[in-house]
Scaffold this motif. Sequence first.
Motif, short mmCIF file in Angstrom:
data_model
loop_
_atom_site.label_atom_id
_atom_site.label_comp_id
_atom_site.label_asym_id
_atom_site.label_seq_id
_atom_site.Cartn_x
_atom_site.Cartn_y
_atom_site.Cartn_z
N MET A 227 9.57 12.86 11.02
CA MET A 227 9.01 12.84 12.36
C MET A 227 7.81 13.75 12.44
O MET A 227 6.67 13.35 12.49
N LYS A 228 8.13 15.01 12.42
CA LYS A 228 7.10 16.00 12.61
C LYS A 228 6.21 16.15 11.39
O LYS A 228 5.04 16.50 11.51
N LYS B 238 4.64 14.20 9.59
CA LYS B 238 3.43 13.40 9.59
C LYS B 238 2.25 14.17 10.18
O LYS B 238 1.14 14.09 9.69
N ARG C 161 20.43 22.52 -6.31
CA ARG C 161 20.05 21.61 -5.24
C ARG C 161 19.83 20.19 -5.69
O ARG C 161 19.48 19.34 -4.87
N GLU D 235 21.46 17.36 -3.73
CA GLU D 235 20.90 16.94 -2.44
C GLU D 235 19.78 15.92 -2.60
O GLU D 235 19.36 15.31 -1.64
N TYR D 236 19.28 15.82 -3.82
CA TYR D 236 18.11 14.96 -4.02
C TYR D 236 18.46 13.62 -4.66
O TYR D 236 17.58 12.88 -5.07
N ARG E 205 14.21 10.97 0.97
CA ARG E 205 15.61 10.98 0.56
C ARG E 205 16.39 10.09 1.49
O ARG E 205 16.05 9.99 2.68
N LYS F 285 18.64 8.75 4.21
CA LYS F 285 19.22 9.30 5.44
C LYS F 285 18.73 10.70 5.80
O LYS F 285 19.44 11.48 6.43
N GLN F 286 17.57 11.06 5.31
CA GLN F 286 17.01 12.36 5.66
C GLN F 286 15.57 12.14 6.10
O GLN F 286 14.94 11.20 5.64
N PRO F 287 15.07 13.00 6.97
CA PRO F 287 13.66 12.84 7.33
C PRO F 287 12.76 13.11 6.13
O PRO F 287 13.11 13.91 5.25
N VAL G 293 9.84 14.61 3.89
CA VAL G 293 9.32 15.97 3.83
C VAL G 293 7.98 15.94 3.11
O VAL G 293 7.83 15.27 2.09
N GLY H 20 6.09 23.80 1.05
CA GLY H 20 6.93 22.85 1.76
C GLY H 20 6.93 23.17 3.23
O GLY H 20 7.17 24.31 3.61
N GLU H 21 6.66 22.18 4.06
CA GLU H 21 6.63 22.39 5.50
C GLU H 21 5.81 23.63 5.86
O GLU H 21 6.24 24.48 6.63
N PHE I 129 10.81 24.07 9.95
CA PHE I 129 11.43 24.21 8.65
C PHE I 129 10.96 25.48 7.99
O PHE I 129 9.80 25.78 8.01
N PRO J 180 12.55 22.13 0.32
CA PRO J 180 11.65 22.12 1.45
C PRO J 180 12.39 21.96 2.77
O PRO J 180 11.80 21.99 3.81
N LYS K 279 8.81 6.81 18.81
CA LYS K 279 8.46 6.98 17.41
C LYS K 279 8.05 5.64 16.80
O LYS K 279 7.08 5.55 16.05
N ASN L 57 4.60 9.88 17.45
CA ASN L 57 5.53 10.77 16.76
C ASN L 57 5.71 12.07 17.51
O ASN L 57 4.83 12.52 18.23
N HIS L 58 6.87 12.64 17.28
CA HIS L 58 7.18 13.90 17.94
C HIS L 58 6.29 15.03 17.41
O HIS L 58 6.05 15.14 16.22
N GLN M 137 4.52 29.32 8.97
CA GLN M 137 4.63 28.03 9.65
C GLN M 137 4.00 28.05 11.03
O GLN M 137 3.34 27.10 11.44
#
Lengths: 216, 275
Positions: free
Chosen positions: A1-2, A4, A121, A124-125, A151, A153-155, A157, A177-178, B6, B14, B149, B154-155, B253
């Motif tokens: 979502m964010k 992007k 981790r 998770e991937y 991934r 079912k995950q947003p 990244v 990252g982020e 995040f 990440p 969305k 987008n948010h 961030q």
Amino acid sequence: MKTKSYLLISMALLSSNFVTYNTNFSSALFPAAQAQTVSYTDAQLQKWLENIGDRMVSVVNSNVSKQEQKNSFLEILNQYVDVDTIGRFCLGRFWRIATPDQQKHYLQLFHSVLINAITDRLGEYKGVSFQIGKVSPAEGNNRSIETIIRRPKQPDVTVQWIISTSNGAPRIVDIVGENASLVVTQRDDYTSFIARNGNKVEALLSALERQIARHP
Amino acid sequence: MGHSKFIPSLFLCPQIKSMKKSYRLSKFIIAATGIGIALSACKAPVPKDPEALAEYRQNNDKYEPTNRKMYSLTTKVDKYTLRPVAKAYVWAVPKVVRKSLGNMIATMNEPVVFFSDVGAGKPRRAGDAFARWCINMLGGIGGLIDVAKYAGYNHHDTTPGMTLASWGVGSGPYLFLPFLGPSSFRDAGGYAISVGLSPWNYVPRGYGLISFNWSYNMLGVISTRADYLEAMDKLQRDSLDPYATIRSAYTQQHNAEIKALIDDHRATTPAWYLK
């Protein structure tokens, strides 16, 4: 979502504070970088990263044992990631205070901590895929390659890989990252820990040792 | 206030999110913090060594001793109150429902985002927030489904603190607000403004609406905490100084968010019209 909306942000330009930060960072990391001319085109670097990404993904999605996965990742890490440079930077101002023995010991521990953190981790991937995005210049003659990590079912990244070519072959020197840099965040953790333990590098070394010993 | 922030990662994850300001705990917490700081403000000694001094300036954390106290208070209380509640919430409520409630909370916050974007003079961002509000409230059944969305809106988060930053207001020293998380003088002020901007504080005080307001606020706090469960656990386990790690990641961030706001120069006129 964010994620992007942040596609175009590069760490290098954050704030005036940050510019100073990163300037220190680059000169600490790449003292000789200024004189070098970069001989890789953006497309070559993208291809290079895609190759590494493919290798990582195939390890993550394979059904081999954890130990084998760890070994494969170690190989990738040693080949493409400049772990020593990252480790040196993460020690911040205490690198120069540390004795040569401490430096050596620290880098050994850092390698182990890093590979443990990665292998922890991998689960998770599972099912991960990625898409290589554009290349932009980063601080200190480095280049930043954007990737979108998907991934199930995950947003999604967005991750930026900071690549240095100052020593000839390209090496990964940071991951953003982020919007937060791995090495900057890690350095702030380590240096603050040392500062709060009487400015003793030894305190960090024993903490890292404990961390490794605790690891299953 | 933003809810999807995040924290990077210790090492290749990440997805670690930051402990972030919960949506809206009451205003008096801020006032209490202010008084708390005024009363107990012990400043960190300014280091003399030039490199240590540079680091001190970089951290921008003059009130570190007080902030650390607030941090350990928050994590202690959290451990026995909010964290178990959030865990129970994750355990009891199916993911789809949690996602919908999260969407609703984000949609209900769009007015704050809208006014902040207007304040920053960013028409396209404000338009996005406005369109999201309208589409999700109507088509998304009161915000439960993020339809906007799929319509290309987008948010994004803009807080009044970011608006102040875009006007050139300096951040002031870093603050760790009890139960609200990392902030600064500017952003704490921005938080107070955002409470004022939220329309939910102006609805007539009928019984049903008061109930709505309370449940909305409580839900916001629990849902936000639930989003950060795993991330916070990891961060506290893996970092040697979680306080410093949170401070570093938050600052990076937040600066990037502010930069994104300032650099958003999208034209209001559509591209097809200009041709």
